[in-house]
Write a protein that holds these residues in place. Structure first.
Motif, PDB file in Angstrom:
ATOM      1  N   LYS A 197     139.102  58.009 -27.947  1.00 20.12           N
ATOM      2  CA  LYS A 197     139.749  57.679 -29.217  1.00 20.12           C
ATOM      3  C   LYS A 197     140.266  56.249 -29.222  1.00 20.12           C
ATOM      4  O   LYS A 197     140.163  55.545 -30.238  1.00 20.12           O
ATOM      5  CB  LYS A 197     140.886  58.662 -29.504  1.00 20.12           C
ATOM      6  N   ALA A 198     140.810  55.783 -28.102  1.00 23.36           N
ATOM      7  CA  ALA A 198     141.311  54.404 -28.015  1.00 23.36           C
ATOM      8  C   ALA A 198     140.173  53.399 -28.189  1.00 23.36           C
ATOM      9  O   ALA A 198     140.323  52.386 -28.885  1.00 23.36           O
ATOM     10  CB  ALA A 198     142.023  54.182 -26.678  1.00 23.36           C
ATOM     11  N   GLU A 248     131.462  53.786 -51.167  1.00 17.52           N
ATOM     12  CA  GLU A 248     132.816  53.578 -51.636  1.00 17.52           C
ATOM     13  C   GLU A 248     133.720  53.312 -50.439  1.00 17.52           C
ATOM     14  O   GLU A 248     133.661  53.998 -49.429  1.00 17.52           O
ATOM     15  CB  GLU A 248     133.290  54.832 -52.372  1.00 17.52           C
ATOM     16  N   GLU A 249     134.555  52.287 -50.543  1.00 17.34           N
ATOM     17  CA  GLU A 249     135.480  51.957 -49.466  1.00 17.34           C
ATOM     18  C   GLU A 249     136.711  52.850 -49.559  1.00 17.34           C
ATOM     19  O   GLU A 249     137.262  53.063 -50.629  1.00 17.34           O
ATOM     20  CB  GLU A 249     135.901  50.491 -49.564  1.00 17.34           C
ATOM     21  N   ILE A 250     137.127  53.382 -48.411  1.00 18.11           N
ATOM     22  CA  ILE A 250     138.268  54.286 -48.361  1.00 18.11           C
ATOM     23  C   ILE A 250     139.319  53.693 -47.431  1.00 18.11           C
ATOM     24  O   ILE A 250     138.993  53.273 -46.323  1.00 18.11           O
ATOM     25  CB  ILE A 250     137.852  55.680 -47.842  1.00 18.11           C
ATOM     26  N   GLU A 251     140.566  53.672 -47.879  1.00 20.83           N
ATOM     27  CA  GLU A 251     141.654  53.233 -47.018  1.00 20.83           C
ATOM     28  C   GLU A 251     142.305  54.445 -46.383  1.00 20.83           C
ATOM     29  O   GLU A 251     142.535  55.453 -47.045  1.00 20.83           O
ATOM     30  CB  GLU A 251     142.687  52.442 -47.821  1.00 20.83           C
ATOM     31  N   MET A 252     142.583  54.343 -45.078  1.00 20.95           N
ATOM     32  CA  MET A 252     143.206  55.441 -44.352  1.00 20.95           C
ATOM     33  C   MET A 252     144.436  54.936 -43.630  1.00 20.95           C
ATOM     34  O   MET A 252     144.448  53.816 -43.129  1.00 20.95           O
ATOM     35  CB  MET A 252     142.265  55.969 -43.267  1.00 20.95           C
ATOM     36  N   ASP A 281     143.801  59.426 -37.172  1.00 23.23           N
ATOM     37  CA  ASP A 281     143.989  60.267 -35.981  1.00 23.23           C
ATOM     38  C   ASP A 281     143.536  61.698 -36.248  1.00 23.23           C
ATOM     39  O   ASP A 281     142.904  62.327 -35.396  1.00 23.23           O
ATOM     40  CB  ASP A 281     145.449  60.256 -35.525  1.00 23.23           C
ATOM     41  N   GLU A 282     143.855  62.209 -37.430  1.00 19.54           N
ATOM     42  CA  GLU A 282     143.412  63.562 -37.792  1.00 19.54           C
ATOM     43  C   GLU A 282     141.887  63.623 -37.853  1.00 19.54           C
ATOM     44  O   GLU A 282     141.275  64.609 -37.421  1.00 19.54           O
ATOM     45  CB  GLU A 282     144.002  63.989 -39.136  1.00 19.54           C
ATOM     46  N   LEU A 289     139.778  61.719 -36.152  1.00 19.02           N
ATOM     47  CA  LEU A 289     139.279  61.693 -34.778  1.00 19.02           C
ATOM     48  C   LEU A 289     139.475  63.046 -34.099  1.00 19.02           C
ATOM     49  O   LEU A 289     138.612  63.499 -33.346  1.00 19.02           O
ATOM     50  CB  LEU A 289     139.970  60.590 -33.967  1.00 19.02           C
ATOM     51  N   ASP A 290     140.587  63.712 -34.383  1.00 22.07           N
ATOM     52  CA  ASP A 290     140.844  65.033 -33.813  1.00 22.07           C
ATOM     53  C   ASP A 290     139.833  66.066 -34.301  1.00 22.07           C
ATOM     54  O   ASP A 290     139.580  67.065 -33.624  1.00 22.07           O
ATOM     55  CB  ASP A 290     142.261  65.511 -34.150  1.00 22.07           C
ATOM     56  N   SER A 291     139.247  65.822 -35.474  1.00 26.51           N
ATOM     57  CA  SER A 291     138.281  66.777 -36.031  1.00 26.51           C
ATOM     58  C   SER A 291     136.885  66.632 -35.415  1.00 26.51           C
ATOM     59  O   SER A 291     136.046  67.508 -35.583  1.00 26.51           O
ATOM     60  CB  SER A 291     138.188  66.618 -37.553  1.00 26.51           C
ATOM     61  N   LEU A 292     136.647  65.533 -34.706  1.00 23.33           N
ATOM     62  CA  LEU A 292     135.339  65.308 -34.094  1.00 23.33           C
ATOM     63  C   LEU A 292     135.201  66.141 -32.827  1.00 23.33           C
ATOM     64  O   LEU A 292     136.170  66.365 -32.101  1.00 23.33           O
ATOM     65  CB  LEU A 292     135.152  63.827 -33.754  1.00 23.33           C
ATOM     66  N   SER A 293     133.989  66.577 -32.550  1.00 23.23           N
ATOM     67  CA  SER A 293     133.732  67.298 -31.299  1.00 23.23           C
ATOM     68  C   SER A 293     133.808  66.313 -30.131  1.00 23.23           C
ATOM     69  O   SER A 293     133.725  65.087 -30.317  1.00 23.23           O
ATOM     70  CB  SER A 293     132.346  67.945 -31.337  1.00 23.23           C
ATOM     71  N   VAL A 294     133.918  66.844 -28.938  1.00 21.21           N
ATOM     72  CA  VAL A 294     133.955  65.988 -27.753  1.00 21.21           C
ATOM     73  C   VAL A 294     132.675  65.165 -27.677  1.00 21.21           C
ATOM     74  O   VAL A 294     132.713  63.970 -27.387  1.00 21.21           O
ATOM     75  CB  VAL A 294     134.146  66.822 -26.463  1.00 21.21           C
ATOM     76  N   ARG A 295     131.544  65.762 -27.969  1.00 28.80           N
ATOM     77  CA  ARG A 295     130.273  65.037 -27.911  1.00 28.80           C
ATOM     78  C   ARG A 295     130.232  63.908 -28.940  1.00 28.80           C
ATOM     79  O   ARG A 295     129.729  62.816 -28.654  1.00 28.80           O
ATOM     80  CB  ARG A 295     129.092  65.998 -28.126  1.00 28.80           C
TER      81      ARG A 295
END
Length: 88
Positions: free
Chosen positions: A58-59, A3-7, A13-14, A16-22
């Protein structure tokens, strides 16, 4: 079928912030591997994230998502990148 999701960018950004550094490192490595290897290509990320590796990762990921429509591990040429040591 997926399913395609629009963000919005704020929601992304939220995410990406939830991802671990690794996870950020691995996603950005997949993305950067598929990009043109010259100073101008890398410099655009340095302008956004001067001396901050997390912002740099992130960039790179955002740039990839804008070009390919999804995360490097899920869509486009980033899916073909394999790591010598993959810690799962």
């Amino acid at each position: 079928m997926d399913e395609e999701i629009e963000m919005t960018m704020d929601v992304f950004d939220e995410y990406l912030d939830s991802l671990s550094v690794r996870e950020l490192q691995k996603e950005s490595a997949r993305a950067i591997t598929t990009m043109k290897a010259d100073n101008n290509s890398i410099y655009k990320f340095n302008k956004v994230a001067y001396h901050n590796s997390h912002l740099w990762y992130k960039a790179v990921i955002k740039h990839y998502v804008m070009e390919h429509g999804g995360m490097p591990s899920e869509i486009g040429p980033g899916t073909e990148v394999s790591f010598v040591l993959d810690d799962a």
